[in-house]
Design a protein around this motif. Structure first.
Motif, PDB file in Angstrom:
ATOM      1  N   LEU A  19      -2.023 -12.952  -1.990  1.00 30.34           N
ATOM      2  CA  LEU A  19      -0.784 -12.741  -1.252  1.00 30.34           C
ATOM      3  C   LEU A  19      -1.107 -12.056   0.059  1.00 30.34           C
ATOM      4  CD1 LEU A  19       2.276 -13.123  -1.651  1.00 30.34           C
ATOM      5  CD2 LEU A  19       2.378 -10.780  -2.439  1.00 30.34           C
ATOM      6  N   LEU A  20      -0.676 -12.632   1.170  1.00 37.63           N
ATOM      7  CA  LEU A  20      -0.934 -12.025   2.463  1.00 37.63           C
ATOM      8  C   LEU A  20       0.042 -10.901   2.716  1.00 37.63           C
ATOM      9  CD1 LEU A  20      -1.584 -15.137   4.712  1.00 37.63           C
ATOM     10  CD2 LEU A  20      -3.225 -13.630   3.626  1.00 37.63           C
ATOM     11  N   LEU A  21      -0.482  -9.790   3.216  1.00 34.93           N
ATOM     12  CA  LEU A  21       0.385  -8.681   3.572  1.00 34.93           C
ATOM     13  C   LEU A  21       1.042  -8.956   4.916  1.00 34.93           C
ATOM     14  CD1 LEU A  21      -1.904  -5.751   2.492  1.00 34.93           C
ATOM     15  CD2 LEU A  21       0.077  -6.669   1.303  1.00 34.93           C
ATOM     16  N   ALA A  22       2.160  -8.348   5.159  1.00 30.21           N
ATOM     17  CA  ALA A  22       2.972  -8.689   6.322  1.00 30.21           C
ATOM     18  C   ALA A  22       2.557  -7.937   7.568  1.00 30.21           C
ATOM     19  CB  ALA A  22       4.446  -8.376   6.035  1.00 30.21           C
ATOM     20  N   GLY A  23       2.858  -8.541   8.728  1.00 28.78           N
ATOM     21  CA  GLY A  23       2.719  -7.844   9.984  1.00 28.78           C
ATOM     22  C   GLY A  23       3.939  -6.976  10.179  1.00 28.78           C
ATOM     23  N   VAL A  24       3.868  -5.763   9.702  1.00 26.77           N
ATOM     24  CA  VAL A  24       5.039  -4.893   9.716  1.00 26.77           C
ATOM     25  C   VAL A  24       5.149  -4.192  11.069  1.00 26.77           C
ATOM     26  CG1 VAL A  24       6.149  -2.952   8.583  1.00 26.77           C
ATOM     27  CG2 VAL A  24       4.738  -4.516   7.254  1.00 26.77           C
ATOM     28  N   PRO A  25       6.279  -4.282  11.747  1.00 26.05           N
ATOM     29  CA  PRO A  25       6.423  -3.581  13.023  1.00 26.05           C
ATOM     30  C   PRO A  25       6.169  -2.090  12.858  1.00 26.05           C
ATOM     31  CG  PRO A  25       8.248  -5.107  12.636  1.00 26.05           C
ATOM     32  CD  PRO A  25       7.473  -5.037  11.369  1.00 26.05           C
ATOM     33  N   ALA A  26       5.512  -1.514  13.830  1.00 19.97           N
ATOM     34  CA  ALA A  26       5.223  -0.077  13.857  1.00 19.97           C
ATOM     35  C   ALA A  26       4.483   0.372  12.604  1.00 19.97           C
ATOM     36  CB  ALA A  26       6.521   0.723  14.006  1.00 19.97           C
ATOM     37  N   ALA A  27       3.552  -0.495  12.143  1.00 21.47           N
ATOM     38  CA  ALA A  27       2.772  -0.139  10.959  1.00 21.47           C
ATOM     39  C   ALA A  27       1.907   1.072  11.254  1.00 21.47           C
ATOM     40  CB  ALA A  27       1.888  -1.316  10.549  1.00 21.47           C
ATOM     41  N   SER A  28       1.714   1.909  10.239  1.00 20.18           N
ATOM     42  CA  SER A  28       0.894   3.093  10.432  1.00 20.18           C
ATOM     43  C   SER A  28      -0.543   2.692  10.665  1.00 20.18           C
ATOM     44  CB  SER A  28       0.990   3.995   9.200  1.00 20.18           C
ATOM     45  OG  SER A  28       0.489   3.329   8.059  1.00 20.18           O
ATOM     46  N   ALA A  29      -1.283   3.535  11.377  1.00 21.91           N
ATOM     47  CA  ALA A  29      -2.654   3.210  11.742  1.00 21.91           C
ATOM     48  C   ALA A  29      -3.545   3.043  10.528  1.00 21.91           C
ATOM     49  CB  ALA A  29      -3.218   4.295  12.659  1.00 21.91           C
ATOM     50  N   ASP A  30      -3.205   3.705   9.449  1.00 19.45           N
ATOM     51  CA  ASP A  30      -4.060   3.653   8.266  1.00 19.45           C
ATOM     52  C   ASP A  30      -3.463   2.782   7.167  1.00 19.45           C
ATOM     53  OD1 ASP A  30      -3.168   6.842   6.674  1.00 19.45           O
ATOM     54  OD2 ASP A  30      -1.976   5.276   7.623  1.00 19.45           O
ATOM     55  N   GLN A  31      -2.559   1.855   7.499  1.00 17.90           N
ATOM     56  CA  GLN A  31      -1.922   1.036   6.477  1.00 17.90           C
ATOM     57  C   GLN A  31      -2.943   0.195   5.725  1.00 17.90           C
ATOM     58  OE1 GLN A  31       1.080  -1.608   7.919  1.00 17.90           O
ATOM     59  NE2 GLN A  31       1.671  -2.312   5.884  1.00 17.90           N
ATOM     60  N   VAL A  32      -3.905  -0.360   6.446  1.00 24.34           N
ATOM     61  CA  VAL A  32      -4.926  -1.169   5.806  1.00 24.34           C
ATOM     62  C   VAL A  32      -5.719  -0.315   4.820  1.00 24.34           C
ATOM     63  CG1 VAL A  32      -7.025  -2.519   6.181  1.00 24.34           C
ATOM     64  CG2 VAL A  32      -5.094  -2.748   7.748  1.00 24.34           C
ATOM     65  N   ARG A  33      -6.080   0.873   5.243  1.00 26.33           N
ATOM     66  CA  ARG A  33      -6.889   1.742   4.383  1.00 26.33           C
ATOM     67  C   ARG A  33      -6.104   2.237   3.174  1.00 26.33           C
ATOM     68  NH1 ARG A  33     -10.522   5.122   8.815  1.00 26.33           N
ATOM     69  NH2 ARG A  33     -11.092   3.259  10.025  1.00 26.33           N
ATOM     70  N   ASP A  34      -4.819   2.477   3.357  1.00 20.46           N
ATOM     71  CA  ASP A  34      -3.996   2.866   2.216  1.00 20.46           C
ATOM     72  C   ASP A  34      -4.001   1.768   1.156  1.00 20.46           C
ATOM     73  OD1 ASP A  34      -3.323   5.282   3.292  1.00 20.46           O
ATOM     74  OD2 ASP A  34      -1.354   4.651   4.021  1.00 20.46           O
ATOM     75  N   ALA A  35      -4.089   0.516   1.620  1.00 18.95           N
ATOM     76  CA  ALA A  35      -4.060  -0.610   0.694  1.00 18.95           C
ATOM     77  C   ALA A  35      -5.418  -0.868   0.046  1.00 18.95           C
ATOM     78  CB  ALA A  35      -3.606  -1.871   1.429  1.00 18.95           C
ATOM     79  N   GLN A  36      -6.466  -0.276   0.557  1.00 15.64           N
ATOM     80  CA  GLN A  36      -7.808  -0.475  -0.021  1.00 15.64           C
ATOM     81  C   GLN A  36      -8.025   0.493  -1.187  1.00 15.64           C
ATOM     82  OE1 GLN A  36     -10.227  -0.375   3.845  1.00 15.64           O
ATOM     83  NE2 GLN A  36     -11.190  -2.055   2.711  1.00 15.64           N
ATOM     84  N   TRP A  37      -7.370   0.216  -2.302  1.00 14.02           N
ATOM     85  CA  TRP A  37      -7.433   1.135  -3.436  1.00 14.02           C
ATOM     86  C   TRP A  37      -8.851   1.364  -3.973  1.00 14.02           C
ATOM     87  CZ3 TRP A  37      -9.222  -0.364  -8.196  1.00 14.02           C
ATOM     88  CH2 TRP A  37      -9.252  -1.732  -8.483  1.00 14.02           C
ATOM     89  N   PRO A  38      -9.774   0.394  -3.923  1.00 13.56           N
ATOM     90  CA  PRO A  38     -11.114   0.689  -4.440  1.00 13.56           C
ATOM     91  C   PRO A  38     -11.822   1.809  -3.682  1.00 13.56           C
ATOM     92  CG  PRO A  38     -10.785  -1.685  -4.321  1.00 13.56           C
ATOM     93  CD  PRO A  38      -9.652  -1.046  -3.582  1.00 13.56           C
ATOM     94  N   ASN A  39     -11.506   1.968  -2.400  1.00  9.11           N
ATOM     95  CA  ASN A  39     -12.175   3.023  -1.635  1.00  9.11           C
ATOM     96  C   ASN A  39     -11.740   4.409  -2.093  1.00  9.11           C
ATOM     97  OD1 ASN A  39     -13.508   1.078  -0.229  1.00  9.11           O
ATOM     98  ND2 ASN A  39     -12.285   1.244   1.640  1.00  9.11           N
ATOM     99  N   GLN A  40     -10.501   4.524  -2.524  1.00  9.86           N
ATOM    100  CA  GLN A  40     -10.049   5.785  -3.116  1.00  9.86           C
ATOM    101  C   GLN A  40     -10.573   5.900  -4.543  1.00  9.86           C
ATOM    102  OE1 GLN A  40      -5.755   6.476  -2.181  1.00  9.86           O
ATOM    103  NE2 GLN A  40      -5.946   4.633  -0.935  1.00  9.86           N
ATOM    104  N   TYR A  41     -10.662   4.798  -5.202  1.00 13.76           N
ATOM    105  CA  TYR A  41     -11.210   4.720  -6.556  1.00 13.76           C
ATOM    106  C   TYR A  41     -12.653   5.246  -6.585  1.00 13.76           C
ATOM    107  CZ  TYR A  41     -11.691   1.953 -10.974  1.00 13.76           C
ATOM    108  OH  TYR A  41     -11.853   1.517 -12.267  1.00 13.76           O
ATOM    109  N   PHE A  42     -13.440   4.838  -5.574  1.00 12.47           N
ATOM    110  CA  PHE A  42     -14.837   5.259  -5.496  1.00 12.47           C
ATOM    111  C   PHE A  42     -15.011   6.644  -4.874  1.00 12.47           C
ATOM    112  CE2 PHE A  42     -15.767   0.491  -5.025  1.00 12.47           C
ATOM    113  CZ  PHE A  42     -16.008   0.332  -6.378  1.00 12.47           C
ATOM    114  N   ASP A  43     -13.993   7.116  -4.130  1.00  9.81           N
ATOM    115  CA  ASP A  43     -14.064   8.371  -3.384  1.00  9.81           C
ATOM    116  C   ASP A  43     -15.166   8.292  -2.325  1.00  9.81           C
ATOM    117  OD1 ASP A  43     -13.974  10.934  -2.370  1.00  9.81           O
ATOM    118  OD2 ASP A  43     -13.812  11.894  -4.332  1.00  9.81           O
TER     119      ASP A  43
END
Length: 453
Positions: A19-43
């Motif tokens: 599923l493609l994520l949307a081009g949300v107007p005024a998206a936060s700078a870290d929206q992509v990183r917030d969505a990268q759950w494995p990176n938080q999973y790995f710390d």
């Protein structure tokens, strides 16, 4: 060589649940990183306090890597395209770029864009097919070895083994190069080259440590890693990022972790790197007391920080990797050399012993054999007639197609997909409700690990 599934489609496009994520107007700078759950999973902060993979080259045998992506600039080396079209550096599909990003993306701007697990790594992009769309993976493995790769990522697979694949994997082993391969995305036995001796086959898990329902399985699976709802780099639907599921993604995470270990422990062999990854893996609660490797999880779920920091003896040079035979590849490789597989004359997965039964040399046996032979011959004649009739009404198949899928051509394929103009993250379809998460994902690993020694 028959045309078969190419695993990349699931993980890098909207096919099969992606599923493609949307081009949300005024998206936060870290929206992509917030969505990268494995990176938080790995710390990542903890992992990078020990290693970022600096100095290690990871080859990505795929459909090319877009070095112009802002999250990968400076991290992609000159690569190789045996087709002669320059697709290693100018891909028409996003899959290889996503794999490279999972491994080595460094983001861009002020905390923007995707991050890979090993941002110190250099990516060596290698295209997967020849000018005639035939399989180039065996030769690609050799090219990667000869050009400095210490880890080779192959996020693809086929139900049929490539000619020469065993020899190529043996060549990598002889030169101390770890080959990491996707198990497959069809809830079926592990595909090639993941089932070949000498490679590290990878399954996929979700956020709850559960095996992804389509992750392939078998005694060859050595480890599992995140492979569900994975956000990464790649030109999907006009945007800069993709989201999807697949053992392709989990394989890239394991390749990145292998690079981290190779940078931290340069004296370890490829087998000893695999040993450190498997010995530090988390054994899910469901497997407590079970014999490892498990056909779905292997030795457990990847834990990069533990792989870098736990006190694990180096072990044998071969580690858990099955010994390569260096022989020509057959359609169905022997399980004798696969981890957890049955050697000739021993009990197989079902607990029975494969046995060859002689029919003897009696006249009765000869008569039955002749009768069976005539029946088979008659059946073959019928098949030939049916196939000939179908060919008269069906368009001719493309010759020489590789088992990993043929390249697709886009208009103006050499046009970089990231022009110098503002881009909203993801694609242009609405994201699922409540996605991406706004709170950091809680690391579910806990303190347990793989205590199998």
């Amino acid at each position: 060589m028959t045309l078969t599934r190419f695993l990349r489609a699931i993980s890098a496009t909207t096919l099969v649940g992606g599923l493609l994520l949307a081009g949300v107007p005024a998206a936060s700078a870290d929206q992509v990183r917030d969505a990268q759950w494995p990176n938080q999973y790995f710390d990542l902060k903890k992992v990078w306090s020990v290693s970022k993979g600096d100095g290690v080259i990871v080859a990505v045998i795929d459909d090319g890597v877009d070095a112009s992506h802002p999250d990968l600039t400076g991290s992609v080396l000159p690569g190789h395209d045996p087709s002669g079209q320059g697709l290693d550096a100018h891909p028409t599909l996003p899959h290889g770029t996503k794999m490279a990003g999972i491994i080595a993306a460094h983001g861009h701007g002020s905390n923007e864009g995707a991050l890979g697990l090993a941002p110190g790594v250099k990516i060596l992009p290698i295209y997967k097919t020849t000018a005639h769309n035939s399989d180039a993976v065996p030769d690609d493995i050799r090219w990667a070895v000869d050009h400095g790769a210490k880890v080779i990522n192959i996020s693809q697979g086929s139900s049929t083994s490539s000619s020469g694949i065993n020899d190529a994997i043996a060549y990598a082993a002889q030169h101390d190069v770890l080959v990491v391969v996707a198990a497959g995305n069809s809830a079926a036995p592990v595909e090639s080259p993941g089932r070949e001796p000498g490679v590290m086959a990878v399954g996929a898990v979700d956020k709850t440590n559960s095996i992804w329902s389509k992750s392939n399985f078998g005694p060859e699976v050595m480890i599992a890693a995140p492979g569900v709802d994975i956000v990464g780099d790649g030109a999907c639907d006009g945007g800069q990022y993709c989201i999807g599921d697949g053992t392709s993604d989990s394989t890239a995470y394991v390749s990145a972790a292998a690079a981290l270990v190779r940078a931290r422990f340069p004296q370890l062999t490829a087998g000893q790197v695999a040993n450190r990854l498997t010995k530090s893996a988390l054994v899910p609660t469901a497997l407590n007391g079970s014999k490892l490797p498990d056909p779905h999880y292997g030795y457990g779920i990847l834990r990069p920080y533990e792989a870098l920091t736990q006190d694990i003896p180096a072990g044998s040079t071969q580690g858990p990797l099955a010994k390569t035979d260096g022989g020509s590849s057959a359609s169905v490789p022997s399980t004798a050399a696969t981890p957890g597989g049955a050697a000739p004359g021993t009990a197989g997965p079902g607990g029975t012993t494969p046995t060859l039964v002689s029919t003897g040399s009696s006249s009765k046996g000869l008569f039955i054999g002749a009768a069976v032979g005539l029946a088979v011959l008659a059946l073959l004649v019928i098949i030939v007639i049916v196939v000939a009739r179908r060919r008269k009404t069906s368009p001719p198949a493309q010759p020489g197609l590789a088992p990993y899928g043929a390249p697709q051509q886009y208009p103006n394929q050499f046009q970089p997909p990231y022009p110098n103009q503002p881009q909203q993250p993801y694609g242009n379809q609405a994201p699922p409700q409540g996605y991406p998460p706004q709170q950091p994902y809680q690391n579910p690993y806990g303190q347990g690990g793989n205590d199998q020694r």
